[in-house]
Design a protein around this motif. Sequence first.
Motif, mmCIF file in Angstrom:
data_model
loop_
_atom_site.group_PDB
_atom_site.id
_atom_site.type_symbol
_atom_site.label_atom_id
_atom_site.label_comp_id
_atom_site.label_asym_id
_atom_site.label_seq_id
_atom_site.Cartn_x
_atom_site.Cartn_y
_atom_site.Cartn_z
ATOM 1 N N MET A 119 0.830 -1.209 0.000
ATOM 2 C CA MET A 119 0.000 0.000 0.000
ATOM 3 C C MET A 119 0.863 1.256 0.000
ATOM 4 S SD MET A 119 -3.273 -0.425 -0.225
ATOM 5 C CE MET A 119 -3.979 1.096 0.444
ATOM 6 N N ALA A 120 2.004 1.207 0.690
ATOM 7 C CA ALA A 120 2.867 2.382 0.770
ATOM 8 C C ALA A 120 3.535 2.698 -0.561
ATOM 9 C CB ALA A 120 3.930 2.175 1.852
ATOM 10 N N VAL A 121 3.846 1.640 -1.344
ATOM 11 C CA VAL A 121 4.552 1.869 -2.614
ATOM 12 C C VAL A 121 3.598 1.926 -3.800
ATOM 13 C CG1 VAL A 121 6.642 0.756 -1.734
ATOM 14 C CG2 VAL A 121 4.989 -0.609 -3.026
ATOM 15 N N PHE A 122 2.333 1.516 -3.599
ATOM 16 C CA PHE A 122 1.380 1.564 -4.711
ATOM 17 C C PHE A 122 1.073 3.034 -5.024
ATOM 18 C CE2 PHE A 122 -2.611 1.272 -6.978
ATOM 19 C CZ PHE A 122 -2.477 0.094 -7.713
ATOM 20 N N PRO A 123 1.226 3.446 -6.273
ATOM 21 C CA PRO A 123 1.078 4.873 -6.619
ATOM 22 C C PRO A 123 -0.259 5.473 -6.188
ATOM 23 C CG PRO A 123 1.993 3.652 -8.472
ATOM 24 C CD PRO A 123 1.568 2.633 -7.448
ATOM 25 N N GLY A 124 -0.198 6.420 -5.265
ATOM 26 C CA GLY A 124 -1.378 7.173 -4.868
ATOM 27 C C GLY A 124 -2.327 6.485 -3.917
ATOM 28 N N ALA A 125 -2.046 5.245 -3.493
ATOM 29 C CA ALA A 125 -3.008 4.496 -2.676
ATOM 30 C C ALA A 125 -3.210 5.113 -1.303
ATOM 31 C CB ALA A 125 -2.564 3.042 -2.541
ATOM 32 N N MET A 126 -2.121 5.495 -0.634
ATOM 33 C CA MET A 126 -2.238 6.019 0.723
ATOM 34 C C MET A 126 -2.720 7.467 0.735
ATOM 35 S SD MET A 126 -1.515 3.522 2.680
ATOM 36 C CE MET A 126 -1.439 4.381 4.240
ATOM 37 N N GLU A 127 -2.451 8.191 -0.329
ATOM 38 C CA GLU A 127 -2.872 9.592 -0.381
ATOM 39 C C GLU A 127 -4.258 9.759 -0.993
ATOM 40 O OE1 GLU A 127 -0.016 8.484 -1.786
ATOM 41 O OE2 GLU A 127 1.334 9.017 -0.122
ATOM 42 N N ALA A 128 -4.742 8.710 -1.634
ATOM 43 C CA ALA A 128 -6.028 8.805 -2.336
ATOM 44 C C ALA A 128 -7.187 8.827 -1.351
ATOM 45 C CB ALA A 128 -6.191 7.618 -3.287
ATOM 46 N N GLY A 129 -8.244 9.470 -1.743
ATOM 47 C CA GLY A 129 -9.458 9.454 -0.948
ATOM 48 C C GLY A 129 -10.230 8.159 -1.178
ATOM 49 N N LEU A 130 -11.307 7.973 -0.417
ATOM 50 C CA LEU A 130 -12.094 6.747 -0.540
ATOM 51 C C LEU A 130 -12.834 6.658 -1.866
ATOM 52 C CD1 LEU A 130 -13.565 6.497 3.067
ATOM 53 C CD2 LEU A 130 -11.566 5.353 2.126
ATOM 54 N N VAL A 131 -12.966 7.772 -2.562
ATOM 55 C CA VAL A 131 -13.642 7.751 -3.859
ATOM 56 C C VAL A 131 -12.630 7.777 -4.991
ATOM 57 C CG1 VAL A 131 -15.804 8.763 -3.071
ATOM 58 C CG2 VAL A 131 -13.930 10.265 -3.749
#
Length: 229
Positions: A119-131
Amino acid sequence: MTDHDAATHHGHAAHEHGTHEHAAQGAGSNRTMAVSATLHCLTGCAIGEIAGLMIGTAIGLSTGWTIALAVSLAFLFGYLLSTLPLVKAGLGLGAALSVVFAADTLSIATMEVVDNLVMAVFPGAMEAGLVNPAFWLGMMVALTVAFFAALPVNQYLLQRGKGHALTHHYHHGAAEATGARRFIPSLATPALVAAIVAFLLGGLVVSVAAGTGDEGEDRGGHASMSARP
């Protein structure tokens, strides 16, 4: 070769064939149990992980605090799903918790390290919103990788009579000793796994639809403004 020698030879051959067949069956049973044990652990971890990441993302926690919350809830739900069947089978809460801690900790820890790393290295996963589709795609990839990372760990533990072998041993022993109705965790696991998969797919579909709707609104807004004199 005499009849006695022939009979002895056939007897040894049959014994060796039976030994190899028994070993093959044992290996197949161990793999099946390892898959079931890994899915069982993954179910509890996924519930806590999804809840933690959703809460952390929704309230705007930093990446570090979001991961800490997700890991804490993953251990909580992972232990909970293994403890409830033992308690229902008649084992005391304290004894059940001690068995579960010994059986599940390494498997859950492996899943959590791998899951949160992905999850930490997946592009944008941790910063992305729930939508945002990136969040849901990241969760799907992370949980899948975590499953395959924890599977050999559970196989290793089962081969040595540890891990979920302990849970099954105490579960069946407690049920037989108390006469309680047996509750097999693996029977509930497929339904829980299916529910988690459906939830992840539903979240992905909703996020894609929301993104499409936002793009449509943006295009409509730009069009109306460009049409003004």
